[in-house]
Each structure stands twice: as structure tokens, then as C-alpha cells.
Design an enzyme around this catalytic site. Sequence first.
Site, short mmCIF file in Angstrom:
data_model
loop_
_atom_site.label_atom_id
_atom_site.label_comp_id
_atom_site.label_asym_id
_atom_site.label_seq_id
_atom_site.Cartn_x
_atom_site.Cartn_y
_atom_site.Cartn_z
N ARG A 88 0.81 -1.22 0.00
CA ARG A 88 0.00 0.00 0.00
C ARG A 88 0.84 1.27 0.00
O ARG A 88 0.27 2.37 0.01
CB ARG A 88 -0.93 0.00 1.22
CG ARG A 88 -2.18 -0.84 0.98
CD ARG A 88 -2.80 -1.17 2.32
NE ARG A 88 -4.23 -1.06 2.28
CZ ARG A 88 -5.06 -2.08 2.56
NH1 ARG A 88 -4.58 -3.26 2.87
NH2 ARG A 88 -6.35 -1.91 2.54
N ARG A 127 -21.57 -2.62 3.89
CA ARG A 127 -20.88 -3.90 4.06
C ARG A 127 -20.98 -4.43 5.49
O ARG A 127 -20.82 -3.69 6.44
CB ARG A 127 -19.41 -3.70 3.68
CG ARG A 127 -18.57 -4.95 3.81
CD ARG A 127 -17.28 -4.83 3.06
NE ARG A 127 -16.24 -4.15 3.82
CZ ARG A 127 -14.97 -4.08 3.42
NH1 ARG A 127 -14.61 -4.61 2.27
NH2 ARG A 127 -14.09 -3.46 4.15
N ARG A 156 -17.41 -3.71 10.39
CA ARG A 156 -16.04 -3.41 10.78
C ARG A 156 -15.96 -1.96 11.24
O ARG A 156 -16.58 -1.09 10.64
CB ARG A 156 -15.10 -3.62 9.56
CG ARG A 156 -14.67 -5.05 9.39
CD ARG A 156 -13.93 -5.29 8.09
NE ARG A 156 -12.94 -4.29 7.71
CZ ARG A 156 -12.13 -4.43 6.67
NH1 ARG A 156 -12.18 -5.52 5.92
NH2 ARG A 156 -11.27 -3.49 6.36
P1 AMP Z 1 -8.10 -4.32 4.55
O1 AMP Z 1 -8.74 -5.48 5.22
O2 AMP Z 1 -7.18 -4.73 3.44
O3 AMP Z 1 -9.09 -3.27 4.13
O4 AMP Z 1 -7.15 -3.64 5.66
C1 AMP Z 1 -7.70 -3.10 6.84
C2 AMP Z 1 -6.73 -2.13 7.47
O5 AMP Z 1 -5.53 -2.80 7.84
C3 AMP Z 1 -6.27 -0.98 6.58
O6 AMP Z 1 -7.19 0.09 6.53
C4 AMP Z 1 -4.97 -0.61 7.28
O7 AMP Z 1 -5.21 0.11 8.49
C5 AMP Z 1 -4.40 -1.96 7.67
N1 AMP Z 1 -3.56 -2.52 6.60
C6 AMP Z 1 -3.76 -3.66 5.91
N2 AMP Z 1 -2.80 -3.87 5.02
C7 AMP Z 1 -1.94 -2.82 5.13
C8 AMP Z 1 -0.74 -2.44 4.46
N3 AMP Z 1 -0.19 -3.18 3.48
N4 AMP Z 1 -0.15 -1.29 4.86
C9 AMP Z 1 -0.63 -0.54 5.85
N5 AMP Z 1 -1.77 -0.81 6.50
C10 AMP Z 1 -2.43 -1.96 6.15
#
Ligand code: AMP
Length: 216
Positions: A88, A127, A156
Site C-alpha cells: 500500500r 458492508r 467493521r
Molecule cells: P483491509 O482489510 O485490506 O481493508 O485492511 C484493513 C486495514 O488494515 C487498513 O485500513 C490498514 O489500516 C491496515 N492494513 C492492511 N494492510 C496494510 C498495508 N499493506 N499497509 C498498511 N496498512 C495496512
Amino acid sequence: MNIVLLGPPGAGKGTQGERVAKQLDIPKLATGDVLRAAVAAGTEMGLRARAAMERGDLVPDAVILGIMKDALAEPEKSKGVVLDGVVRTVPQAEGLERVLVELGRKVDVVLLFEVGDEELVRRLSARATCEGCQTPYTGLEPGTACAKCGAKLVRRKDDEPAAIRQRMRAYHEQTEPVVAWYESRAKKANGPRVVRVNALGDINDITKTVMRELRG
Ligand code: AMP
């Protein structure tokens, strides 16, 4: 095959990633899932990540690089992996490249899921996610039982409006530059193939398009 899924929150990376992994018979790694499990278990990593996640901010690169390093060295990931939301920021893309080079591997394909902001906000606001297997559902109320595993659906914390806005901001400011980074890598010998996917439309059609691209 090592596949990086890029795209804003709510673009369908998780759903499509699951299907791609199954069809190619390789595992999927989603840092969001790893972090949520760490928060639920109250580990040190979970404690470090929790506040940022609830605000909709990214967690520090060092935390993500640690997860990548450990997970990619696992034997079951040696024949390939689908990386969902793992990259990211540009430092994370650079870090992933280093980790893969050490393992004698590389990113083969980057799938970029494209959807406009309005549709993303609509999807994320509607969601509900299974607190057991993490499957997302659109339009079902929290409290409903998950059709896959029977656990309860929950909203969430980062699908609340303020966190959604912050996640979109983080995507535009920190993750979009990663697209250009991979596009410049794609021009080099042995660089990844970058494939743009229109993520609006029927879920099954999107999977078919993605699989055609991956097999073609
Ligand atoms: P997601 O389930 O992919 O939407 O991730 C949920 C949250 O986890 C994100 O909004 C970030 O706070 C954190 N997160 C997940 N992957 C990353 C990443 N590669 N870099 C930084 N934060 C992450």
C-alpha cells in the site's frame, strides 16, 4: 505465480483474490486479515496496529514488512501467492521486491482493480463482514449468520463513515503512487505485467476477465 492485488478499499480485492487463489491453487495473503487476527488476539503487533486501523490510517511499513517476510518464507507459499492489500506504499513495494529477490522470486502480475470513489463509499457503508471467516456481504444487517461458516456478521469499525473517508484519502495519497512505481518496473526486463481491471459489474464476469488475463 506471485500476484499483487492493488486497488482502493471496497474494490473487491478480497473477493476476487479468494477466487484467483482457489483457481490457481495457491494461497492468499491479506495483511488486513493478519492484522485483524492480531488485534483480536491482543498480540503486541495487534496493539501497535489497532488505533491506526480503526481511524482508517495505514499501519507502519515496518509492521507490514515483518508480516511479508515471515509469510513469504512459508513453504506452502513457495509456488506462488496472491497478495491482497499487502502493498500500500512505495516503501512496501520496494520491501516486497527485496524479500522476493532473497527468495529467488519476483512479482509476476499486478492486478489493479479500478472503481470510482462514490461506488466505493456506497459499497463499504453497506458492508457487513463475518467475524469468523471474514467474508464480506453487501446489504446484510450485522447480526445475520454468515452463509459460509455460521459466525455472526459485524460492521467493521473501519467501515464507519469517518474511517471510510480516511481510508480513501490514504489510498489516494499513499497507495496510488504504487501504481506508477509498478508501471515503471513493468518497462524493465523481467518486470511485472500490470493489468487494469474494471471492477464495476458482475462479480463472476470480473473473475472470468481476471483469469483470462492470468492464463493468457
Ligand atoms: P483491509 O482489510 O485490506 O481493508 O485492511 C484493513 C486495514 O488494515 C487498513 O485500513 C490498514 O489500516 C491496515 N492494513 C492492511 N494492510 C496494510 C498495508 N499493506 N499497509 C498498511 N496498512 C495496512
